[in-house]
Write an enzyme that holds these catalytic residues in place. Structure first.
Site, PDB file in Angstrom:
ATOM      1  N   CYS A   2       0.852  -1.187   0.000  1.00 23.31           N
ATOM      2  CA  CYS A   2       0.000   0.000   0.000  1.00 23.31           C
ATOM      3  C   CYS A   2       0.887   1.236   0.000  1.00 23.31           C
ATOM      4  CB  CYS A   2      -0.877   0.019   1.242  1.00 23.31           C
ATOM      5  SG  CYS A   2      -1.884  -1.469   1.403  1.00 23.31           S
ATOM      6  N   ARG A  27       1.956   1.139  -5.879  1.00 24.59           N
ATOM      7  CA  ARG A  27       2.018   0.228  -4.730  1.00 24.59           C
ATOM      8  C   ARG A  27       0.686  -0.456  -4.449  1.00 24.59           C
ATOM      9  NH1 ARG A  27       6.556   1.096  -1.769  1.00 24.59           N
ATOM     10  NH2 ARG A  27       5.656   0.083   0.034  1.00 24.59           N
ATOM     11  N   TRP A  74      -3.652  -1.943  -1.532  1.00 25.03           N
ATOM     12  CA  TRP A  74      -3.573  -3.227  -2.217  1.00 25.03           C
ATOM     13  C   TRP A  74      -4.124  -4.231  -1.209  1.00 25.03           C
ATOM     14  CZ3 TRP A  74      -1.164  -8.022  -1.595  1.00 25.03           C
ATOM     15  CH2 TRP A  74      -1.135  -8.831  -2.730  1.00 25.03           C
ATOM     16  N   ASN A 100       0.412   0.136   6.106  1.00 29.78           N
ATOM     17  CA  ASN A 100       0.913  -0.769   5.067  1.00 29.78           C
ATOM     18  C   ASN A 100       1.579  -1.917   5.799  1.00 29.78           C
ATOM     19  OD1 ASN A 100       2.139  -1.965   2.827  1.00 29.78           O
ATOM     20  ND2 ASN A 100       3.888  -0.573   2.894  1.00 29.78           N
ATOM     21  N   GLU A 481      10.816 -14.713 -18.720  1.00 33.11           N
ATOM     22  CA  GLU A 481      10.506 -13.294 -18.456  1.00 33.11           C
ATOM     23  C   GLU A 481       9.508 -12.765 -19.500  1.00 33.11           C
ATOM     24  OE1 GLU A 481      10.757 -11.338 -16.124  1.00 33.11           O
ATOM     25  OE2 GLU A 481      10.678  -9.330 -16.959  1.00 33.11           O
TER      26      GLU A 481
END
Ligand code: F6R
Length: 608
Positions: A2, A27, A74, A100, A481
Site C-alpha cells: 500500500c 504500490r 492493495w 501498510n 521473463e
C-alpha cells in the site's frame, strides 16, 4: 504494497496528499482515501478503485486543512471496498490511521478490543490498530506513548501514520518491516512510503528504521526508538524529478522500456572506471569476494529471471557454483550453506518481504550477504553486508523492465570481478568482455527499433488465449521473463518453457490457437532451438521468433520474426528481452488495458 503519504505544515494539505498518492499508486490501486484535520474534526473521504475515483469525489468539495494522511490500498484482508479502504477511524472518530503491512495477531487483538466495547466496521487487520491507539490513549500520558504501547502489542509488519483530533499539531509515523520515509522542508514535514511521493516538495529525506517512531509537527520532526529520542541524519536525494514523470510517453512502462539504453549506461558507469571494474563504490564492505566458494541467489519474479542470467554468467566466467532460489522457497527450507557461501539478494524495490526475510535468515545463520537493488535507502540496503545499486532511476510501471536489464548489467560486472579474483579469465579476456558490455546501450537502442513491427504483430495476435515461450541456455530466462511480462499486463495465459523440455509435456498444448514465441538468437544451442521450432511447426503452431540480424535460415523458414543485433550469447538477454517487453506492452494496449496498473498486482510486494 500500500502507499502512505502524510503532511503537516503551513501549506494546503489536500493537493500534497493527492500528488503524493499519484506517485504511490504503483504500490496498490484498489481503493484510496484521505483524512484531513479541519476545525476540530477529522474528515474522511474514501473511494473504491483507483485514485481517479477519489479525485472525482473530492472535486465537488472544498477543504481547508494543513494536516492530513492519505492511502492507496492493495487488499490483503478484506475485499476492495470503501469500508475496507484506509484511513480507518476509531469509535469516537477522533483518531485516523493508515497502514501498510500485515497485523498477524489481529484476530486476537480484535476479540480483546471487542470485549472492551470497540465496534469494528471493516474486514481489515488494520482497523485493530486504530482501536488499540484509542484504548491506550486512556491509559497513557501522551499520544506518542499510546502509539508506542499499541505497537508493542502487534505482531507482523507495519508502516503507519496516525492523526489525533485532540492533538491537531502532531502526526505520528512508525515502521517495522515496511518502508517509510520522512521529508522535511521550510513549509512543513512529510511522511511517505517512498521518496518520489514527496520529492516535489523536499529532497531532505530521513529513512525511518524498524521500531522507530517519528513525531512530525509543522516545524520539527523528532525520532524515537524504544521510547528514547534518537538523532537521524537526513540524506539529500539528487534524482531528477522528471524520472518519476511520464515525459510525453503514453505509459510509464513504455517510457521505462525506452529508458533502457540510458539506465544500462548509467549502471555500467557507476561501476566502471574507464574499463576497470570498481565495485567498492557503495559496495562490498564486509564481503570478500576471494573467499566465496558458492553463491546462493534469492529473488522473486523478474528479479529471479535476472538472477538466472547471473547464475549462467558467473558459472561460465568465474567457474563458481551458483544456485538460484525463489525467496519464498528459500526462507522455509534449510539449504546446505558452507561458511563461504555468499547470499546474493536481487530485488528492484529492496522491500520484497520474502527476499528480506531470506536475507535476515541468512544473516542469522552467519552468512555473508550482498544485495543488488534499485532503491537507495530501501530496507535491503540496510540489512545486507554489501550493496550494489542499479542506476535505473525510479521504475513506476508495475511490470519490471529497465530494472531487469540493469540488474543483469550489474551481474555481468560482478561475474567479471569474480573471474578476476579467482583467476578464471585473463586480463585481456576481461578487457574484451568489458568492451562488449559497453556496446550494450547501443545494441538495446537497435533492438528498440523493432517497436513498429511488434505493434503490428500484436494487432494480429492479441485475441489468442494462450502462448508458449521457448528458449535454451541464456534464452530460457528470457523466455520465462517474456511469458511473465505477457501474462501480467495482457492477462493472456503464457508459459515459459525450456525448449528441450517441451517434448516432455507442454507440446500437448500446441495447436493453431497456441502461438509459440521462440528466443532463437545465435547461440551454442541455436541448432537445437531451430529443431524445436520445426517440431512445433509440424504440429500446426504459429511461431514468432526472436532471431539475430544476418540470420538466414529462420528468415527463410518463418513468416514472423523479430531481429535483434548479433552479440555474444552471454550478453544476449539484454537485447532479446527488448522485443518481448514491447510485445507484452502492445498486446495489452491492443486489448485496451491499463499497462501501468495491471489488475491484482502491486509494484512492491511487502507481504509474504
Ligand atoms: C514483474 C515484477 C515482479 C517483481 C517481483 C520482485 O514485472 O515486477 O515479478 O520482479 O515482485 O520484486 P523486487 O525485484 O522488487 O524484489
Amino acid at each position: 504494497m500500500c502507499g502512505i503519504v502524510g503532511y503537516i505544515g503551513s501549506e494546503e494539505c489536500l493537493p500534497i496528499l493527492i500528488n503524493g498518492l499519484k506517485k504511490l499508486e504503483y504500490r496498490g490501486y484498489d481503493s484510496s482515501g484521505i483524512a484531513l484535520a479541519s476545525s476540530n474534526d477529522i474528515e474522511i473521504i474514501k473511494s473504491k478503485g483507483n485514485l481517479k475515483n477519489l479525485e472525482n469525489e473530492l472535486n465537488s468539495k472544498k477543504y481547508d486543512s494543513n494536516m492530513g494522511i492519505g492511502h492507496t490500498r492493495w487488499a490483503t484482508h478484506g475485499i476492495p471496498s470503501v469500508l475496507n479502504a484506509h484511513p480507518h477511524v476509531c469509535c469516537e472518530n477522533n483518531i485516523a490511521l493508515v497502514h501498510n503491512g500485515i497485523i498477524e495477531n489481529y484476530q486476537e487483538l480484535k476479540k480483546e478490543l471487542k470485549s472492551k466495547g470497540h465496534k469494528f466496521c471493516s474486514e481489515t487487520d488494520t482497523e485493530v490498530l486504530v482501536h488499540l491507539v484509542e484504548e491506550n490513549i486512556k491509559e497513557t500520558t501522551s499520544f506518542r506513548e499510546a502509539v508506542e504501547k499499541s505497537l508493542s502489542k502487534v505482531k507482523g509488519s507495519y508502516a503507519i501514520t496516525v492523526m489525533n483530533k485532540n492533538e491537531p499539531e502532531t502526526l505520528i509515523a512508525a515502521r517495522k518491516d515496511s518502508p517509510l520515509v520522512i521529508g522535511s522542508a521550510k513549509d512543513g514535514n512529510f511522511v511517505a512510503s517512498d521518496i518520489p511521493a514527496i520529492l516535489e516538495k523536499t529532497r531532505n529525506i530521513s529513512i525511518l528504521d524498524d521500531n522507530e517512531i517519528a513525531i512530525l509537527k509543522a516545524n520539527s520532526v523528532d525520532f524515537y526508538s524504544n521510547g528514547k529520542k534518537v538523532n537521524k541524519k537526513p540524506i539529500e536525494v539528487t534524482w531528477d524529478l522528471e524520472a518519476a514523470e511520464k515525459g510525453g510517453y503514453e505509459d510509464f512502462m513504455l517510457k521505462e522500456i525506452y529508458e533502457q539504453p540510458k539506465a544500462v549506461k548509467e549502471t555500467l558507469r557507476a561501476y566502471l572506471n574507464g574499463k576497470k571494474i570498481d565495485l567498492s563504490f557503495l559496495g562490498l564492505k564486509k564481503v570478500d569476494l576471494k573467499e566465496i566458494d558458492r553463491i546462493f541467489v534469492l529473488a522473486c519474479g523478474t528479479s529471479y529471471h535476472a538472477a538466472w542470467v547471473g547464475k549462467l554468467i558467473i558459472e561460465q566466467w568465474a567457474n563458481l557454483p551458483v544456485e538460484i532460489d525463489i525467496s519464498s522457497e528459500f526462507r522455509y527450507r534449510f539449504p546446505v550453506l558452507s561458511e563461504n557461501t555468499l547470499i546474493l539478494a536481487v530485488t528492484q524495490s529492496g522491500e520484497t518481504a520474502d527476499t528480506l526475510a531470506g536475507v535476515k535468515e541468512a544473516l542469522n545463520r552467519g552468512q555473508k550477504t550482498l544485495a543488488i537493488t534499485n532503491v537507495l535507502g530501501s530496507t535491503i540496503t540496510r540489512e545486507a553486508n554489501g550493496v550494489l545499486l542499479t542506476q535505473a532511476g525510479p521504475e513506476i510501471g508495475v511490470a519490471a523492465t529497465k530494472t531487469f536489464t540493469t540488474q543483469i548489467s550489474v551481474l555481468y560486472l560482478l561475474a567479471l570481478e569474480l573471474a578476476k579474483v579467482r583467476g578464471t579469465l585473463s586480463d585481456a579476456e576481461i578487457q574484451k568482455k568489458i568492451e562488449d558490455i559497453l556496446t550494450l546501450p547501443a545494441k538495446i537502442e537497435e533492438a528498440l527499433s523493432t517497436a513498429e513491427a511488434i505493434e503490428k504483430l500484436a494487432g494480429e495476435y492479441y485475441k489468442k488465449p494462450d502462448f508458449l515461450f521457448l528458449g535454451r541456455g541464456f534464452g530460457l530466462p528470457v523466455a520465462l521473463e517474456g511469458a511473465l511480462k505477457l501474462k501480467e499486463i495482457s492477462y493472456i495465459h503464457a508459459e515459459g518453457c525450456a525448449a528441450g523440455e517441451m517434448k516432455h509435456g507442454p507440446i500437448a498444448l500446441i495447436d493453431e490457437n497456441c502461438p509459440i514465441v521462440a528466443v532463437a538468437n545465435k547461440s551454442k544451442t541455436y541448432a537445437k532451438v531451430v529443431s524445436n521450432i520445426e517440431e512445433v511447426k509440424a504440429r500446426g503452431a504459429d511461431v514468432i521468433a526472436v532471431i539475430s540480424e544476418n540470420e538466414k535460415l529462420l528468415k527463410n523458414y518463418l513468416k514472423k520474426y523479430i531481429t535483434v543485433p548479433l552479440i555474444d550469447e552471454a550478453l544476449s538477454p539484454i537485447t532479446t528481452i527488448i522485443p518481448l517487453q514491447l510485445f507484452a506492452y502492445y498486446m495489452a494496449k491492443a486489448k485496451g488495458l491499463n499497462v501501468d496498473q495491471p489488475r491484482n498486482l502491486a509494484k512492491s510486494v511487502t507481504v509474504e
